[in-house]
Design a protein around this motif. Structure first.
Motif, PDB file in Angstrom:
ATOM      1  N   SER A  57      -1.597  72.574 -60.449  1.00  0.00           N
ATOM      2  CA  SER A  57      -2.477  73.725 -60.251  1.00  0.00           C
ATOM      3  C   SER A  57      -3.571  73.456 -59.223  1.00  0.00           C
ATOM      4  O   SER A  57      -4.022  74.368 -58.531  1.00  0.00           O
ATOM      5  N   ASN A  58      -4.014  72.203 -59.100  1.00  0.00           N
ATOM      6  CA  ASN A  58      -5.010  71.890 -58.075  1.00  0.00           C
ATOM      7  C   ASN A  58      -4.456  72.125 -56.677  1.00  0.00           C
ATOM      8  O   ASN A  58      -5.154  72.605 -55.780  1.00  0.00           O
ATOM      9  N   ARG A  61      -4.409  75.881 -55.975  1.00  0.00           N
ATOM     10  CA  ARG A  61      -5.725  76.445 -55.641  1.00  0.00           C
ATOM     11  C   ARG A  61      -6.187  75.983 -54.254  1.00  0.00           C
ATOM     12  O   ARG A  61      -6.822  76.734 -53.510  1.00  0.00           O
ATOM     13  N   GLN A  62      -5.855  74.737 -53.891  1.00  0.00           N
ATOM     14  CA  GLN A  62      -6.197  74.262 -52.561  1.00  0.00           C
ATOM     15  C   GLN A  62      -5.403  75.005 -51.494  1.00  0.00           C
ATOM     16  O   GLN A  62      -5.903  75.288 -50.403  1.00  0.00           O
ATOM     17  N   LEU A  64      -4.576  78.125 -51.585  1.00  0.00           N
ATOM     18  CA  LEU A  64      -5.265  79.395 -51.347  1.00  0.00           C
ATOM     19  C   LEU A  64      -6.495  79.193 -50.473  1.00  0.00           C
ATOM     20  O   LEU A  64      -6.790  80.020 -49.595  1.00  0.00           O
ATOM     21  N   LEU A  65      -7.214  78.086 -50.697  1.00  0.00           N
ATOM     22  CA  LEU A  65      -8.383  77.811 -49.859  1.00  0.00           C
ATOM     23  C   LEU A  65      -7.974  77.553 -48.413  1.00  0.00           C
ATOM     24  O   LEU A  65      -8.656  77.966 -47.472  1.00  0.00           O
ATOM     25  N   TYR A  73     -12.659  87.599 -53.262  1.00  0.00           N
ATOM     26  CA  TYR A  73     -11.457  88.338 -53.653  1.00  0.00           C
ATOM     27  C   TYR A  73     -11.643  89.843 -53.497  1.00  0.00           C
ATOM     28  O   TYR A  73     -10.726  90.552 -53.081  1.00  0.00           O
ATOM     29  N   VAL A  84      -2.947  85.919 -53.697  1.00  0.00           N
ATOM     30  CA  VAL A  84      -3.844  85.184 -54.596  1.00  0.00           C
ATOM     31  C   VAL A  84      -3.358  85.312 -56.035  1.00  0.00           C
ATOM     32  O   VAL A  84      -3.277  84.317 -56.779  1.00  0.00           O
ATOM     33  N   ASN A  88      -1.892  82.257 -58.365  1.00  0.00           N
ATOM     34  CA  ASN A  88      -2.613  81.962 -59.608  1.00  0.00           C
ATOM     35  C   ASN A  88      -1.710  82.064 -60.831  1.00  0.00           C
ATOM     36  O   ASN A  88      -1.922  81.354 -61.825  1.00  0.00           O
ATOM     37  N   CYS A  91      -0.068  78.798 -61.071  1.00  0.00           N
ATOM     38  CA  CYS A  91      -1.027  77.803 -61.584  1.00  0.00           C
ATOM     39  C   CYS A  91      -1.196  77.960 -63.092  1.00  0.00           C
ATOM     40  O   CYS A  91      -1.264  76.959 -63.823  1.00  0.00           O
ATOM     41  N   GLU A  92      -1.276  79.200 -63.563  1.00  0.00           N
ATOM     42  CA  GLU A  92      -1.415  79.452 -65.001  1.00  0.00           C
ATOM     43  C   GLU A  92      -0.202  78.919 -65.757  1.00  0.00           C
ATOM     44  O   GLU A  92      -0.344  78.292 -66.819  1.00  0.00           O
TER      45      GLU A  92
END
Length: 405
Positions: A57-58, A61-62, A64-65, A73, A84, A88, A91-92
């Motif tokens: 998940s890290n 999220r990276q 997306l950055l 958002y 996004v 996510n 990631c969830e």
């Protein structure tokens, strides 16, 4: 990216498992699952190019950055918000091993619910955007729950005081939600009156909400950016030939994605060098010039890339079973071309509609009269076209007044 926390899950397996949960537990449509997996696989390819072949998940999220930077958002274009949300979701699933539906279950039952369903079908027949009809269905279902709690079983029992009392329950919500809720109720009541299902036009009971949506400036691209995007399409492959033809029609003619996807052979008037079709959105006939480069791109696709099929539509899927494409395929073609081109799309929409805006911008810069732009874009009248005036900064500057000294 490589210094993030330990990579510990097979990427391909994760994509498969998450898709199965979407399909079998959350009962998402096959097309929705396919759309999610498309974005997950695209992320997989991009990360693999950097030596990352597994997922946590890290990393998601990276990713997306890296795509959007430190983004807000709320101000992202819808297409970026979708990305996004989709990342996510993966990631969830990685963090929890499952997915939980965040959607409210919509139930429209009883006499009032049946009328609400009829209203929604009527709205769909007007070819409103599916997001608009779903939005109204959502807010009407909440209103229905409120009426049930008060043992109201017929819309004829809904007096002005009921509507005003319901309005008080919306005080804690965002102004935009209140505005959309009242609009849905007002439209529903007007429909019932027009259909003779109410003797009194109760829509007049619904107060007007003082909410002004801040209009987003249209996303536009310069001529050289559009050309870079077009040049990035790999025309050596069958899909590339198809996408090249579709993207040219969007950028050079300003055609909507729905009209490109719905193009039939009967719409191509080769001898007259015209493309003639009834627009999906308005139903109005539109005739556009069959430009040389557009025509050559279509011929190249038909001769060397289009699957053998009796389907009357020009553009087809590349995989079996062969079928016509829909507007989503046109959107993907434009977005993929922009992503491959290196053109900076941050904070700008980068789908077919952005190409319509870009064409309008170019015509305005060339001092094309409004009536001609209206005709090219297929608008019913110039009021819709005036929306595009906001992007003609050159003309706006000519209207500026000197500040008093």
């Amino acid at each position: 990216m490589r210094n993030l926390s330990r990579i510990s899950h097979s990427f391909n397996q994760l994509i498969f498992d998450a898709g199965e949960v979407l399909k079998n537990k959350l009962l998402r449509a096959d097309g929705t699952v396919k759309w999610y997996r498309y974005h997950w696989r695209r992320m997989h390819l991009r990360l693999s190019s950097k030596g990352i072949t597994e997922f946590n998940s890290n990393i998601g999220r990276q990713y997306l950055l890296d795509l959007f930077g430190e983004f807000d958002y709320a101000v992202l274009p819808k297409c970026d918000k979708d990305v996004v949300k989709i990342i996510n979701v993966l990631c969830e699933f990685y963090d929890t091993g499952t997915l939980v539906s965040h959607k409210e279950r919509i139930v429209l039952d009883g006499t009032i619910g049946k009328q609400m369903k009829q209203f929604i079908r009527h709205q769909e027949s007007l070819r409103l955007k599916s997001s608009t009809t779903k939005e109204r269905e959502h807010y009407l279902s909440r209103f229905l729950l409120y009426l049930k709690d008060r043992n109201i079983n017929a819309m004829s029992e809904v007096k002005k005081v009921i509507i005003l009392d319901y309005l008080k329950t919306l005080d804690r919500l965002k102004p935009s939600v209140t505005h959309m809720t009242l609009r849905a109720i007002r439209s529903f009541l007007k429909y019932l009156f027009d259909q003779g299902l109410l003797k009194v036009d109760s829509s007049t009971f619904v107060p007007r909400h003082k909410y002004v949506k801040q209009a987003r400036l249209p996303s536009v691209y310069k001529v050289d950016e559009v050309q870079r995007m077009i040049s990035a399409i790999d025309r050596s492959r069958p899909r590339g030939k198809r996408d090249y033809a579709m993207v040219l029609m969007a950028s050079r003619l300003g055609m909507r994605a729905s009209d490109i996807a719905g193009l039939k052979f009967e719409n191509l008037l080769w001898e007259q060098s015209l493309i003639s079709f009834n627009q999906y959105k308005t139903g109005r006939l539109l005739q556009l010039p069959l430009l040389t480069d557009v025509g050559e791109a279509i011929i190249d696709y038909l001769k060397y890339a289009r699957p053998v099929s009796n389907v009357p539509f020009v553009f087809l899927t590349g995989r079996s079973p062969v079928a016509r494409v829909y507007s989503g395929s046109v959107t993907h073609a434009v977005q993929d071309a922009f992503n491959a081109s290196g053109v900076n799309v941050q904070h700008r929409r980068h789908g077919p509609h952005a190409l319509r805006h870009s064409l309008a911008s170019l015509l305005l810069e060339q001092s094309t009269v409004m009536s001609v732009i209206t005709e090219v874009l297929g608008h019913e009248d110039s009021r819709s076209t005036r929306y595009y005036l906001r992007i003609d900064l050159t003309s706006m500057k000519q209207c500026m007044l000197d500040a008093p000294s």
